[in-house]
Design a protein around this motif. Structure first.
Motif, PDB file in Angstrom:
ATOM      1  N   LYS A 163     -10.337   0.021  -1.269  1.00  0.00           N
ATOM      2  CA  LYS A 163     -10.153   0.776   0.018  1.00  0.00           C
ATOM      3  C   LYS A 163      -8.973   1.772  -0.073  1.00  0.00           C
ATOM      4  O   LYS A 163      -9.136   2.889   0.572  1.00  0.00           O
ATOM      5  CB  LYS A 163      -9.904  -0.192   1.326  1.00  0.00           C
ATOM      6  CG  LYS A 163     -10.597   0.158   2.351  1.00  0.00           C
ATOM      7  CD  LYS A 163     -10.349  -0.811   3.536  1.00  0.00           C
ATOM      8  CE  LYS A 163     -10.494  -0.200   4.868  1.00  0.00           C
ATOM      9  NZ  LYS A 163     -10.422  -1.372   5.883  1.00  0.00           N
ATOM     10  N   LYS A 164      -7.916   1.535  -0.847  1.00  0.00           N
ATOM     11  CA  LYS A 164      -6.935   2.662  -1.022  1.00  0.00           C
ATOM     12  C   LYS A 164      -7.140   3.522  -1.954  1.00  0.00           C
ATOM     13  O   LYS A 164      -6.882   4.709  -1.671  1.00  0.00           O
ATOM     14  CB  LYS A 164      -5.716   1.621  -1.467  1.00  0.00           C
ATOM     15  CG  LYS A 164      -4.631   2.135  -1.242  1.00  0.00           C
ATOM     16  CD  LYS A 164      -3.363   1.430  -1.100  1.00  0.00           C
ATOM     17  CE  LYS A 164      -2.694   1.178   0.122  1.00  0.00           C
ATOM     18  NZ  LYS A 164      -1.723   0.169   0.046  1.00  0.00           N
TER      19      LYS A 164
ATOM     20  N   PRO B 166     -12.551   6.047   2.724  1.00  0.00           N
ATOM     21  CA  PRO B 166     -12.358   4.731   3.035  1.00  0.00           C
ATOM     22  C   PRO B 166     -13.160   4.207   4.142  1.00  0.00           C
ATOM     23  O   PRO B 166     -13.333   3.026   4.306  1.00  0.00           O
ATOM     24  CB  PRO B 166     -10.782   4.666   3.210  1.00  0.00           C
ATOM     25  CG  PRO B 166     -10.143   5.843   2.800  1.00  0.00           C
ATOM     26  CD  PRO B 166     -11.211   6.777   2.860  1.00  0.00           C
TER      27      PRO B 166
END
Lengths: 149, 514
Positions: free
Chosen positions: B292-293, B298
């Motif tokens: 996600k980072k 995202p």
């Protein structure tokens, strides 16, 4: 929500009592020995002490904060434990088929989902499985039926 | 030159391993293990620990190698099965597949369940393969070095393992450590080997043999899990009941999005799997968080992003394989499940540790090679038989739990053919349920139960050899480093707990299995 976290107060208290009991019992029952030659009592006595301290660490802060007590599934708990108990009692005097029947019937009663017909089929399958799989194939020394007289 | 000799050694080891595994019996137990693992792994409500505890009594009467191969197969098989329920039902089959629900279920709702299942299987296989390769490369070196360890090192390493596993898993660290200690005390029940005194037996003869591993594990995990699940079980709704092979074919976009998360997930899983305490569960969450980072967008996560299922599944499978490294080479398990594997080996008369790798190469390398075979079988089982797993998922829990209870009781009896072992199940089931209510998790207790007696033995030997001098623990570099690490983990765990409990005072304790 309750004004105190009784869940952790109770677990802390239980661990404190248990820890003290372990330490006292070990000290009075078994030789302690020396550091170089530890006796059978030393290790459990020390562990009991640590357990008691941890009990305080868990229980005391819980007294000063709010918390929730989870609900106990009393019906399921009692019925499941009684079913296992019935299995144990019936197994050796009467054989595995009555024991498994009691266990399965008991277990089904913990829930309202299974119909009588479904329960009977389940009992038949489980009795057959235990006899064929466990007794015949894996060689567990069960007897299918016994009469204690 | 050194590199060449490593490859010669490796070829040697592979040959030994294949010699051990390529017997009809061992291949059968490998197949049976992964099949059962996949089966119970797919069923929500039966975690890996319950699965292993239900099935391991039936490995007691096998050869040690066969027993280990089958048990290991159950263990890593559950990791494959776990994702199926996550994707199709939005209910994780395994705790370590929980994070797969986040994007797997949305994918299924978009009609992409086939692709999701196919790609997670591929990711699982890639993760597991790298994990096995690492085990093959590093185990001999670790074992060689560990041969020089004395009781000081073993005691310190076990302490680190127990502290890390009990404080990092879940909830309050004080509770985790308290459970470890309770487990150690329960492990001491029975005859003390040094003095011949029966400890905590209360002059009751059957207790002199100690508490049965099968009974305590099934009592604390299997039965309370059933009692709690009967009431809480939800009516599941399937997204798709049939999945065609055509729907499994990933698009070009899926492929190009997948390879990088697969590698990152594998790296995270391989590393954390080998450490005590973290394991498959923690690494799957970390892999998801990392994806996600690093993602360019995202916001796609949670809505069916394929990266969100690939990375965690690669991570949990890699972690499941590397978890065997410390267990097998040092004899120090990092999780309760690995501790059970260790306990079964001890019952078979095989002492795990560096000597195992050196003295029983057939057992060790046979296990490693069985991982390859088992993982290939799992891929074969997963993709063509997906329809069958979907059917398995639709078995309602109210038909399942009576079967679980029958297996618990017969299994406990089977180990020693004694009804007293079933009575022990009953007692531990009651204790286990109240522990669950009080938020005391059972996994650290099992770890302490298995490691405790060994720790006491090492401590006694260490103090006897050093004539009661504790300083030797700090004078030996490996032991000193390990103790320092244990202290650091302990401080970090308490600090993190107090910080989080101040920030969110009502954070519910997540019950996890590892």
């Amino acid at each position: 929500m309750q004004s105190r976290d009784y869940r952790d107060v109770m677990s802390g208290a239980a661990l404190l009592v248990l820890g003290c009991a372990i330490t006292i019992y070990s000290l009075f029952t078994y030789p302690i020995g020396s550091i170089t030659r530890m006796g059978p009592g030393m290790f459990p006595a020390v562990l009991g002490g640590i357990l008691g301290v941890l009990g305080c660490v868990i229980g005391i802060p819980a007294w000063f904060r709010s918390g929730e007590m989870p609900e106990i599934a009393l019906r399921q708990l009692v019925i499941v434990l009684l079913s296992i108990g019935a299995f144990t009692i019936l197994l050796e005097p009467f054989g595995v088929v009555p024991a498994v029947t009691a266990l399965t019937v008991g277990a089904v009663l913990a829930d309202d989902e299974v119909s009588v017909k479904g329960a009977l089929i389940l009992v038949a399958i489980m009795a057959l499985t235990t006899v064929l799989l466990f007794q015949k194939l894996l060689g567990v020394p069960f007897q299918a039926f016994r009469w204690p007289l | 030159m050194a590199a060449v000799s490593i490859f010669y050694d490796l070829a040697d080891h592979i040959a030994i391993g294949l010699g051990a595994i390529l017997t009809p019996a061992n291949l059968f137990y490998c197949f049976l293990g992964v099949l059962l693992g996949q089966l119970v792994g797919a069923l929500p409500g039966i975690g890996v620990l319950v699965a292993i505890s239900l099935l391991f009594p039936f490995t007691f009467h096998l050869e040690p190698t066969s027993a280990l191969i089958m048990l290991a197969g159950i263990y890593y098989g559950t990791a494959y099965g776990g994702s199926t329920a996550s994707i199709l039902l939005n209910v994780p089959g395994q705790a370590s597949s929980a994070v797969t629900c986040l994007d797997g279920y949305p994918m299924a709702r978009q009609g992409r369940a086939g692709v999701a299942l196919f790609m997670t299987t591929v990711a699982s296989f890639v993760g597991a393969s790298v994990g096995i390769l690492l085990m093959m490369l590093f185990s001999p070196t670790i074992a060689q070095n560990a041969l020089r360890f004395g009781p000081w090192e073993y005691f310190s390493l076990m302490l680190l393992g127990l502290i890390a596993a009990s404080t990092m898993a879940s909830g309050a660290p004080a509770k985790g450590i308290a459970m470890v200690i309770l487990g150690i005390v329960l492990g001491l029940v029975g005859i003390d080997v040094n003095s011949g005194v029966g400890r905590f037996t209360f002059d009751y003869l059957p207790l002199y043999d100690g508490i049965s591993l099968a009974s305590i594990v099934m009592g604390l995990f299997g039965v309370p899990e059933v009692i709690a699940t009967i009431r809480d079980v939800k009516k599941e709704s399937f997204v798709t009941r049939s999945i065609s092979y055509r729907s499994m074919v990933p698009t070009r976009d899926d492929m190009s999005r997948s390879w990088a998360p697969m590698l990152r997930g594998t790296a995270i899983g391989s590393f954390f799997g080998a450490l005590p305490g973290a394991g498959a569960l923690v690494s799957s969450f970390m892999a998801y968080a990392l994806e996600k980072k690093v993602a360019r967008d995202p916001s796609r996560f949670g809505k069916g992003a394929i990266e969100g299922i690939i990375a965690p599944e690669a991570a949990n499978n890699a972690a499941d394989q590397t978890a065997f490294i410390p267990t097998m080479t040092l004899g120090i398990p990092g999780s309760a499940t690995m501790a059970i594997v260790l306990g079964v080996l001890i019952i078979h008369g095989v002492t795990p540790g560096p000597k195992l790798v050196v003295d029983h190469p057939d057992l060790f390398w046979g296990l490693v090679m069985s991982f390859w075979i088992g993982n290939v079988i799992l891929v074969i089982l997963n993709i063509p038989l997906i329809g069958m797993w979907v059917k398995v998922l639709s078995i309602p829990y109210h038909y399942l739990y009576p079967v679980i209870l029958v297996f618990v009781c017969t299994g406990a009896f089977f180990v020693e053919n004694s009804s007293f072992d079933v009575v022990q199940v009953l007692v531990f089931a009651a204790i286990g349920y109240f522990m669950r209510i009080l938020g005391l998790s059972a996994a650290p207790l099992i770890l302490g139960f298995i490691l405790g007696p060994m720790m006491e033995e090492h401590l006694r030997r260490a103090l006897l050899l050093s004539r009661g001098d504790f300083w030797l623990f700090l004078e030996r570099p490996i032991s000193a480093t390990t103790l320092a690490l244990s202290l650091a983990v302990l401080i970090w765990a308490f600090a993190a707990y107090f910080r989080s409990s101040r920030a969110a005072p009502k954070m519910p304790a997540v019950e996890t299995e590892s």
